[in-house]
Scaffold this motif. Structure first.
Motif, PDB file in Angstrom:
ATOM      1  N   SER A 106       0.799  -1.226   0.000  1.00  0.00           N
ATOM      2  CA  SER A 106       0.000   0.000   0.000  1.00  0.00           C
ATOM      3  C   SER A 106       0.833   1.277   0.000  1.00  0.00           C
ATOM      4  O   SER A 106       0.310   2.347  -0.332  1.00  0.00           O
ATOM      5  CB  SER A 106      -0.965   0.017   1.189  1.00  0.00           C
ATOM      6  OG  SER A 106      -0.249   0.067   2.405  1.00  0.00           O
ATOM      7  N   ILE A 107       2.117   1.209   0.336  1.00  0.00           N
ATOM      8  CA  ILE A 107       2.940   2.421   0.329  1.00  0.00           C
ATOM      9  C   ILE A 107       3.362   2.812  -1.079  1.00  0.00           C
ATOM     10  O   ILE A 107       3.822   3.916  -1.308  1.00  0.00           O
ATOM     11  CB  ILE A 107       4.199   2.287   1.218  1.00  0.00           C
ATOM     12  CG1 ILE A 107       5.221   1.332   0.607  1.00  0.00           C
ATOM     13  CG2 ILE A 107       3.842   1.907   2.628  1.00  0.00           C
ATOM     14  CD1 ILE A 107       6.615   1.485   1.162  1.00  0.00           C
ATOM     15  N   TYR A 108       3.211   1.896  -2.030  1.00  0.00           N
ATOM     16  CA  TYR A 108       3.706   2.106  -3.385  1.00  0.00           C
ATOM     17  C   TYR A 108       2.640   2.670  -4.314  1.00  0.00           C
ATOM     18  O   TYR A 108       1.477   2.276  -4.242  1.00  0.00           O
ATOM     19  CB  TYR A 108       4.186   0.781  -3.983  1.00  0.00           C
ATOM     20  CG  TYR A 108       5.352   0.152  -3.266  1.00  0.00           C
ATOM     21  CD1 TYR A 108       6.649   0.557  -3.539  1.00  0.00           C
ATOM     22  CD2 TYR A 108       5.152  -0.853  -2.328  1.00  0.00           C
ATOM     23  CE1 TYR A 108       7.725  -0.030  -2.885  1.00  0.00           C
ATOM     24  CE2 TYR A 108       6.214  -1.442  -1.680  1.00  0.00           C
ATOM     25  CZ  TYR A 108       7.503  -1.023  -1.953  1.00  0.00           C
ATOM     26  OH  TYR A 108       8.555  -1.602  -1.309  1.00  0.00           O
ATOM     27  N   ALA A 109       3.063   3.529  -5.234  1.00  0.00           N
ATOM     28  CA  ALA A 109       2.221   3.921  -6.354  1.00  0.00           C
ATOM     29  C   ALA A 109       2.149   2.729  -7.306  1.00  0.00           C
ATOM     30  O   ALA A 109       3.052   1.885  -7.327  1.00  0.00           O
ATOM     31  CB  ALA A 109       2.824   5.138  -7.059  1.00  0.00           C
ATOM     32  N   ASP A 110       1.093   2.642  -8.091  1.00  0.00           N
ATOM     33  CA  ASP A 110       0.941   1.522  -9.023  1.00  0.00           C
ATOM     34  C   ASP A 110       2.112   1.405  -9.991  1.00  0.00           C
ATOM     35  O   ASP A 110       2.484   0.310 -10.396  1.00  0.00           O
ATOM     36  CB  ASP A 110      -0.362   1.654  -9.822  1.00  0.00           C
ATOM     37  CG  ASP A 110      -1.592   1.467  -8.954  1.00  0.00           C
ATOM     38  OD1 ASP A 110      -1.470   0.867  -7.862  1.00  0.00           O
ATOM     39  OD2 ASP A 110      -2.674   1.926  -9.364  1.00  0.00           O
ATOM     40  N   THR A 148      11.107  -0.951  -8.178  1.00  0.00           N
ATOM     41  CA  THR A 148      12.049  -1.311  -7.119  1.00  0.00           C
ATOM     42  C   THR A 148      13.298  -1.913  -7.751  1.00  0.00           C
ATOM     43  O   THR A 148      13.200  -2.817  -8.584  1.00  0.00           O
ATOM     44  CB  THR A 148      11.413  -2.319  -6.146  1.00  0.00           C
ATOM     45  OG1 THR A 148      10.310  -1.679  -5.488  1.00  0.00           O
ATOM     46  CG2 THR A 148      12.408  -2.786  -5.098  1.00  0.00           C
ATOM     47  N   PHE A 149      14.449  -1.427  -7.324  1.00  0.00           N
ATOM     48  CA  PHE A 149      15.742  -1.922  -7.778  1.00  0.00           C
ATOM     49  C   PHE A 149      16.531  -2.359  -6.543  1.00  0.00           C
ATOM     50  O   PHE A 149      16.869  -1.525  -5.708  1.00  0.00           O
ATOM     51  CB  PHE A 149      16.523  -0.831  -8.506  1.00  0.00           C
ATOM     52  CG  PHE A 149      15.848  -0.310  -9.745  1.00  0.00           C
ATOM     53  CD1 PHE A 149      16.151  -0.849 -10.988  1.00  0.00           C
ATOM     54  CD2 PHE A 149      14.920   0.714  -9.670  1.00  0.00           C
ATOM     55  CE1 PHE A 149      15.536  -0.368 -12.136  1.00  0.00           C
ATOM     56  CE2 PHE A 149      14.298   1.196 -10.808  1.00  0.00           C
ATOM     57  CZ  PHE A 149      14.601   0.660 -12.043  1.00  0.00           C
ATOM     58  N   THR A 176       8.053  -4.629  -9.905  1.00  0.00           N
ATOM     59  CA  THR A 176       6.834  -3.951  -9.479  1.00  0.00           C
ATOM     60  C   THR A 176       6.700  -4.161  -7.963  1.00  0.00           C
ATOM     61  O   THR A 176       7.399  -5.016  -7.394  1.00  0.00           O
ATOM     62  CB  THR A 176       5.600  -4.544 -10.177  1.00  0.00           C
ATOM     63  OG1 THR A 176       5.439  -5.901  -9.740  1.00  0.00           O
ATOM     64  CG2 THR A 176       5.726  -4.472 -11.689  1.00  0.00           C
ATOM     65  N   PRO A 177       5.808  -3.442  -7.305  1.00  0.00           N
ATOM     66  CA  PRO A 177       5.621  -3.688  -5.867  1.00  0.00           C
ATOM     67  C   PRO A 177       5.291  -5.148  -5.557  1.00  0.00           C
ATOM     68  O   PRO A 177       5.854  -5.725  -4.624  1.00  0.00           O
ATOM     69  CB  PRO A 177       4.468  -2.751  -5.504  1.00  0.00           C
ATOM     70  CG  PRO A 177       4.605  -1.611  -6.459  1.00  0.00           C
ATOM     71  CD  PRO A 177       5.039  -2.257  -7.750  1.00  0.00           C
ATOM     72  N   ARG A 188       9.713   5.013  -6.465  1.00  0.00           N
ATOM     73  CA  ARG A 188      10.997   4.396  -6.787  1.00  0.00           C
ATOM     74  C   ARG A 188      11.654   3.962  -5.480  1.00  0.00           C
ATOM     75  O   ARG A 188      11.708   4.727  -4.521  1.00  0.00           O
ATOM     76  CB  ARG A 188      11.889   5.376  -7.528  1.00  0.00           C
ATOM     77  CG  ARG A 188      13.174   4.787  -8.056  1.00  0.00           C
ATOM     78  CD  ARG A 188      13.869   5.844  -8.941  1.00  0.00           C
ATOM     79  NE  ARG A 188      15.129   5.389  -9.438  1.00  0.00           N
ATOM     80  CZ  ARG A 188      15.316   4.773 -10.597  1.00  0.00           C
ATOM     81  NH1 ARG A 188      14.290   4.543 -11.381  1.00  0.00           N
ATOM     82  NH2 ARG A 188      16.519   4.408 -10.980  1.00  0.00           N
ATOM     83  N   GLU A 189      12.154   2.733  -5.470  1.00  0.00           N
ATOM     84  CA  GLU A 189      12.853   2.188  -4.303  1.00  0.00           C
ATOM     85  C   GLU A 189      14.185   1.629  -4.780  1.00  0.00           C
ATOM     86  O   GLU A 189      14.240   0.894  -5.769  1.00  0.00           O
ATOM     87  CB  GLU A 189      12.030   1.080  -3.656  1.00  0.00           C
ATOM     88  CG  GLU A 189      12.729   0.363  -2.530  1.00  0.00           C
ATOM     89  CD  GLU A 189      11.922  -0.802  -1.967  1.00  0.00           C
ATOM     90  OE1 GLU A 189      12.237  -1.204  -0.840  1.00  0.00           O
ATOM     91  OE2 GLU A 189      11.000  -1.306  -2.644  1.00  0.00           O
TER      92      GLU A 189
END
Length: 170
Positions: A49-53, A57-58, A67-68, A140-141
């Motif tokens: 839920s913290i991620y935008a659609d 993530t790298f 993707t999340p 972005r992570e």
């Protein structure tokens, strides 16, 4: 002279009221989101839920974004290697910065500790994670750590397993 002094004080007062948003802080709603994300990781609550659609993530790479949902699946798969794992509670550092381009990033430096399921070996690794936020969501992570100790230990476990299987065949 008195009018000039009052005018100068008025300008100073008005100038001091012109507050700009913080460019660096160690307390922010975004940091609270990342801390909750770390708590979720530690409790194996794979919440996206913290991620935008459209978030990417790298982890230890600049290519092959996840993707999340793929990132959570990655964590679930690697969990099989550990009898316990998580970020330690002490010596965690978090900061939020707003770049010159107006991007909001949360950086964190954490110590991760895991116990290998196959051997009981404990491994501690420093980890750097950074999250870019847009409208309260991670878009972005990036995660960086040195996995060498884990890779070598897992290779050793696999080699012992293969050796045992070969001995059983003989």
């Amino acid at each position: 002279m008195r009018k000039l002094l009052l005018f100068g004080l008025a300008i100073i007062t008005l100038a001091s009221c012109n507050t700009k948003p913080a460019r660096y802080t160690q307390n922010s709603p975004e940091i609270d989101v990342v801390k909750k994300h770390m708590a979720n990781y530690n409790s194996k609550n794979y919440d996206t839920s913290i991620y935008a659609d459209s978030s990417k993530t790298f982890l230890n790479t600049k290519k092959n974004a996840m993707t999340p949902s793929e990132a959570m699946e990655y964590h679930k798969q690697t969990d099989a290697n550990y009898s316990s794992r998580g970020f330690k509670a002490e010596d965690q550092e978090y900061e939020m910065v707003v770049t010159d381009d107006g991007e909001t990033w949360v950086n964190c430096w954490l110590d991760w500790k895991g116990t290998l399921a196959g051997t009981g070996q404990e491994i501690e690794i420093p980890v750097h994670l950074t999250y870019r936020f847009v409208e309260g969501k991670v878009v972005r992570e990036l995660g960086y750590w040195n996995p060498t100790e884990i890779v070598l230990a897992l290779q050793k476990i696999e080699a012992q397993k293969n050796s045992s299987e070969e001995e059983e065949k003989l």
